[in-house]
Design a protein around this motif. Structure first.
Motif, mmCIF file in Angstrom:
data_model
loop_
_atom_site.group_PDB
_atom_site.id
_atom_site.type_symbol
_atom_site.label_atom_id
_atom_site.label_comp_id
_atom_site.label_asym_id
_atom_site.label_seq_id
_atom_site.Cartn_x
_atom_site.Cartn_y
_atom_site.Cartn_z
ATOM 1 N N ASP A 9 0.862 -1.003 -0.330
ATOM 2 C CA ASP A 9 0.277 0.194 0.013
ATOM 3 C C ASP A 9 0.686 1.340 0.025
ATOM 4 O O ASP A 9 2.243 1.062 0.379
ATOM 5 C CB ASP A 9 -0.807 0.114 0.792
ATOM 6 N N ASP A 10 0.490 2.192 -0.758
ATOM 7 C CA ASP A 10 1.206 3.686 -1.073
ATOM 8 C C ASP A 10 1.424 4.678 0.364
ATOM 9 O O ASP A 10 1.996 5.325 -0.007
ATOM 10 C CB ASP A 10 0.798 4.180 -2.334
ATOM 11 N N HIS A 11 0.266 4.175 1.021
ATOM 12 C CA HIS A 11 -0.064 4.618 2.622
ATOM 13 C C HIS A 11 1.064 4.699 3.761
ATOM 14 O O HIS A 11 0.434 3.181 4.216
ATOM 15 C CB HIS A 11 -1.330 5.202 3.204
ATOM 16 N N ASP A 55 -3.004 -3.030 -2.170
ATOM 17 C CA ASP A 55 -4.158 -1.893 -2.593
ATOM 18 C C ASP A 55 -3.979 -1.894 -4.291
ATOM 19 O O ASP A 55 -3.525 -2.223 -4.651
ATOM 20 C CB ASP A 55 -3.031 -0.078 -1.604
ATOM 21 N N ASN A 57 -4.578 1.603 -5.841
ATOM 22 C CA ASN A 57 -4.113 3.048 -6.496
ATOM 23 C C ASN A 57 -3.356 3.415 -5.855
ATOM 24 O O ASN A 57 -2.515 3.286 -4.626
ATOM 25 C CB ASN A 57 -5.479 4.756 -5.912
HETATM 26 MG MG LIG Z 1 -3.291 3.585 -2.449
#
Ligand SMILES: [Mg+2]
Length: 227
Positions: A9-11, A55, A57
């Motif tokens: 996940d990018d977060h 995820d 996005n």
């Molecule tokens: Mg994301």
């Protein structure tokens, strides 16, 4: 034996939250984390996890594309999508890649643990809202979608979610509708500058030089509705 899990996940804060929740469960072990689809491929190669939580996005390679590549190469890897998107387009694309689960970020911790357990054991798990939307979509398809008085075979339109974000798909459709940047901005409640950014990302991803080429290619591929 523990269930080895990778979280993509990018977060970072979100990853940490998921990791903590999963590690309440003694039989789960989070062996690695990554923030992009490309990284996911490397991590799976290195750790050979049982389950990947993915995820959609993300900045470089989105989770649907990463899942497709992952499962091509490691068919035994079980991927669970964990996204904010509950609409049928995303779900269908994700399931077509071979993902075994589709969860929403709004879900509670117990359901997340349950989903990972079910998928690790070879089952599949969809968030109830996702199932509901999917069923509704099939019902609509079965009934035949009527738009503007003429029958539109909705199943023929495939949004290019392997390539574009959902927002970019919306912008692409509006380009096909002949809307200007300003018109698109007003329709989507975003600035013209943001629209321009979306358009240039679309052109780059579709490998075309201008909006017209993008629209022509999109129509050829059945990615937009001609209305
Ligand atoms: Mg994301």
């Amino acid at each position: 034996m523990k269930t080895n899990i990778i979280i993509i996940d990018d977060h970072q804060l979100f990853r940490e939250g998921v990791k903590r929740i999963l590690e309440f469960e003694k039989s789960f072990q989070v062996v690695a984390e990554g923030d992009d689809g490309t990284e996911a491929l490397g991590l799976v190669e290195e750790y050979r996890p049982d389950v990947v939580i993915m995820d959609i996005n993300m900045p470089q390679m989105n989770g649907v594309e990463a899942t497709r590549k992952l499962i091509e190469k490691y068919p035994d890897t079980k991927v669970i999508i964990l996204s904010i998107h509950d609409d049928e387009n995303y779900v269908t694309h994700a399931l077509q890649t071979g993902a075994m689960g589709y969860l929403l970020k709004e879900m509670d911790a117990d359901a997340l643990i349950e989903a990972v357990r079910v998928v690790a054991e070879g089952g599949s798990y969809l968030h109830p809202k996702v199932t509901h939307n999917l069923v509704n979509e099939y019902r609509k398809l079965a009934a035949g979608a009527v738009r503007g008085g003429s029958y539109v075979p909705a199943a023929d339109i495939r949004r290019p979610l392997h390539l574009l974000t959902r927002r970019e798909c919306e912008v692409l459709q509006m380009l096909a509708d002949g809307k200007s940047n300003r018109g698109i901005g007003e329709a989507l409640y975003i600035s013209e500058k943001t629209v321009k950014n979306h358009v240039s990302n679309i052109l780059q991803k579709m490998n075309v030089n201008d909006r017209t080429q993008a629209v022509v290619s999109a129509i050829k591929n059945g990615w937009v509705e001609v209305r």
